[in-house]
Design an enzyme around this catalytic site. Structure first.
Site, PDB file in Angstrom:
ATOM      1  N   SER A 153      -0.355  -3.985  -1.307  1.00 34.52           N
ATOM      2  CA  SER A 153       0.439  -3.149  -0.401  1.00 34.52           C
ATOM      3  C   SER A 153       1.688  -2.655  -1.134  1.00 34.52           C
ATOM      4  CB  SER A 153       0.775  -3.947   0.858  1.00 34.52           C
ATOM      5  OG  SER A 153       1.165  -3.102   1.905  1.00 34.52           O
ATOM      6  N   ASP A 320      -9.526  -1.014   5.537  1.00 36.66           N
ATOM      7  CA  ASP A 320      -8.070  -0.818   5.450  1.00 36.66           C
ATOM      8  C   ASP A 320      -7.761   0.637   5.763  1.00 36.66           C
ATOM      9  OD1 ASP A 320      -5.403  -0.560   4.748  1.00 36.66           O
ATOM     10  OD2 ASP A 320      -5.617  -1.513   2.790  1.00 36.66           O
ATOM     11  N   HIS A 353      -6.193  -3.989   6.497  1.00 35.62           N
ATOM     12  CA  HIS A 353      -5.263  -4.097   5.374  1.00 35.62           C
ATOM     13  C   HIS A 353      -4.964  -5.553   5.026  1.00 35.62           C
ATOM     14  CE1 HIS A 353      -2.083  -2.834   2.687  1.00 35.62           C
ATOM     15  NE2 HIS A 353      -1.180  -3.494   3.375  1.00 35.62           N
TER      16      HIS A 353
END
Lengths: 381, 381
Positions: A153, A320, A353
């Site tokens: 991320s 995601d 995610h």
């Protein structure tokens, strides 16, 4: 909601008296970087792995969190015998610049020894600033080349920035569930969270500390919104579906019964505000929004990595929707154009995610295999 | 943000002195239903089309909004020569029960002639209650069978409820961009919006009217969150991408420049609070969350439509992630199991959920063709 500011915690940190010149032109000094290390640095100082954390992460990558007592945030990936094996590698994880777990950020004193914190007036920072701060830490540990830089991320954005800014200092790079820029949709979700914080009367235009309060309700709403984006619809359906559970005194009588997913989100929000600072949240989300590696290189992502000797492993997760596979695939293409050494793997998962933090054996096998291969190439075995 | 409560508007409505017995067991009386009609009811009273509106919609389906001056909200679909042709059909559109545009809702007086509005204490309602209120209106117009019931999003939920509750009163049903239940993810997004409203100090536990204020900031955050879910990532990228635009006095100096997508969202939020009531937003989102047609029929969606003579046209949009195609496809399967007459079309569009309101020629051709065929079958031509 608990309105008590969260407690100070003791932390290990490196202080740099000369500070850091930020992209915005402001120098902050001194610069403190709070960090943790795991494993042993070898004599040649060549087995260091830097782990970069995400928006609300911290340096406690492989040990329980000192405030919440929760397990290590990336204990699935980092530890003895894990893919990022602390029996083999010297793992460094530092709290990002702008954070609230000991590194210089909005909660730091504006002037050395002063009692006045930066708060909302902390200068705007970039992901590249975060990386420059980490570079100072790595230099101070007398490590000239990191064996690997790994992160998911926003941590993945830092990995990309590392490889682009300091290619000779990064032997292998593993950007996970990330992108070389923040999309309009992601900026939009961040902005909703910021507006919720701004709307909280306890925000006091960012000077909440001097009022002895925190904008807990606004920050909780921001966290709740973000949390939805970290999961997939399938994951939410599997975990909660439309299951009802008991009412809650805090909810108006009108709504009586509550869905389990609502209680879960409320818990996520209220526990978050006990460990995270609202001004840090504003500062770091803004750094993510402004991240755009191609724009910084004349619009070409390939240019950002031209001539790179770094070995890349790009990983995305099929469900995601915050950092979709398409963005990792575009990165892989750009790296190929730059003639870089790149592997790209999409892991099939329905966990969204958050999958990068969870039990995903295919992901872990992929990282372990890549690092083992890279270690051989680096002469570490 | 403007804190002025929005103005009262004149509206045409039908009042039912006997009121309505709600699913929760409470009778509200009298019941007012504000509505608009377009076109002419034929002598046999067989050409009526009921259009059901979405969460924040209203009765002004085919004419400019009296408060905002904006064009008809479904002017692309409904009007002279349009797929729902007002030269041919008698179109009825009413403000839903619980709404704030003239139908009975939280802003209505609790007792006839009283000055005390329901506010937050308005009883919980269901989508089925909304449909029962519409049925009273349709009955009062002496229409025993609607030629068609058409609606998107929450409007589509009402279409499904109509077809399930009053199958003989619905010749054709067009549920668009909808689902037979609200998913965990959708409940979660609604809950974030509600929490933002609850967190606004001007909410006053729902009794904001007696304080002469509205929870404008919280309601704006709720709208902003919801608005993101109405668009696709592709649509946001195409419309705004990462384009920057000038700063904004309301934004802390720290953040300086703003992304265009942020200004757009802020505009969506601030214009919404001038036309919509926060308690209505709470009431209607809750009705959507509790909608689950299969659960109301022993867990079987097919049972809800068993023996139905209604002709169905189900429409989904490929980039709609709020009500994904998979949910329409599951509905089509259930209707097939119930031996109903069903067509299902997925329209390829990158505009997200909002596509149903936009210029989508394939969608419009599909509805026009379906209604023309149904009109022949109904002997309307």
């Amino acid at each position: 909601m608990d309105q008590t500011p969260f407690p100070e915690i003791p932390h290990r940190h490196e202080a740099f008296a000369d500070g850091l010149l930020l992209d915005c032109g402001i120098r902050i000094a001194p610069l403190a970087i709070a960090y943790r290390t795991y494993g042993t640095l070898n004599a040649a100082r060549t087995n260091a792995v830097l782990v970069c954390h995400a928006l609300t992460g911290d340096q406690y990558v492989a040990e329980p969190h000192p405030l919440t007592g929760k397990p290590a945030w990336w204990g699935t990936l980092v530890g003895p015998g894990k893919p990022v094996d602390t029996d083999r590698y010297f793992v460094i994880c530092s709290n990002v610049l702008g954070g609230c777990m000991g590194s210089t950020g909005p909660r730091s004193e504006r002037t050395p020894g002063g009692s006045d914190a930066w708060g909302i007036e902390f200068p705007p920072i970039t992901v590249q600033d975060m990386v420059r701060a980490q570079k100072k830490l790595v230099d101070s540990l007398q490590i000239t080349r990191l064996f690997a830089v790994v992160g998911g991320s926003m941590g993945g954005m830092q990995v990309l920035a590392w490889a682009s800014m300091f290619p000779d200092a990064v032997f292998a790079a593993v950007p996970v569930a990330t992108a070389p820029y923040h999309s309009a949709q992601n900026i939009a979700f961040h902005e909703v969270g910021r507006q919720a914080i701004f709307a909280d009367p306890d925000f006091h235009d960012g000077f909440y500390a001097s009022h002895g309060v925190i904008p807990a309700r606004g920050l909780a709403v921001a966290r709740m919104t973000a949390h939805i984006t970290y999961l997939s619809e399938a994951a939410l359906t599997r975990k909660f579906g439309r299951r009802l559970q008991g009412g809650n005194a805090k909810t108006p009588v009108l709504f009586g019964e509550r869905f389990a997913v609502e209680s879960y989100l409320e818990h996520q929000g209220s526990s978050f505000v006990r460990r995270f600072d609202a001004n840090s949240y504003l500062c770091i989300t803004r750094a993510m929004d402004f991240f755009d590696l191609a724009a910084d290189h004349g619009g070409s992502l390939a240019t950002a990595f031209r001539g790179s000797k770094t070995r890349f492993l790009l990983v995305s997760f099929s469900s995601d929707w915050l950092f979709p596979t398409a963005e990792s695939r575009a990165m892989a293409r750009a790296l190929n154009q730059a003639a870089a050494n790149v592997s790209f793997v999409e892991i099939v998962s329905d966990k969204g995610h958050d999958a990068f933090l969870l039990d995903e054996p295919d992901f872990h096998r992929t990282v372990a295999g890549f690092l083992t291969g890279a270690a051989e190439a680096a002469g570490l075995s």
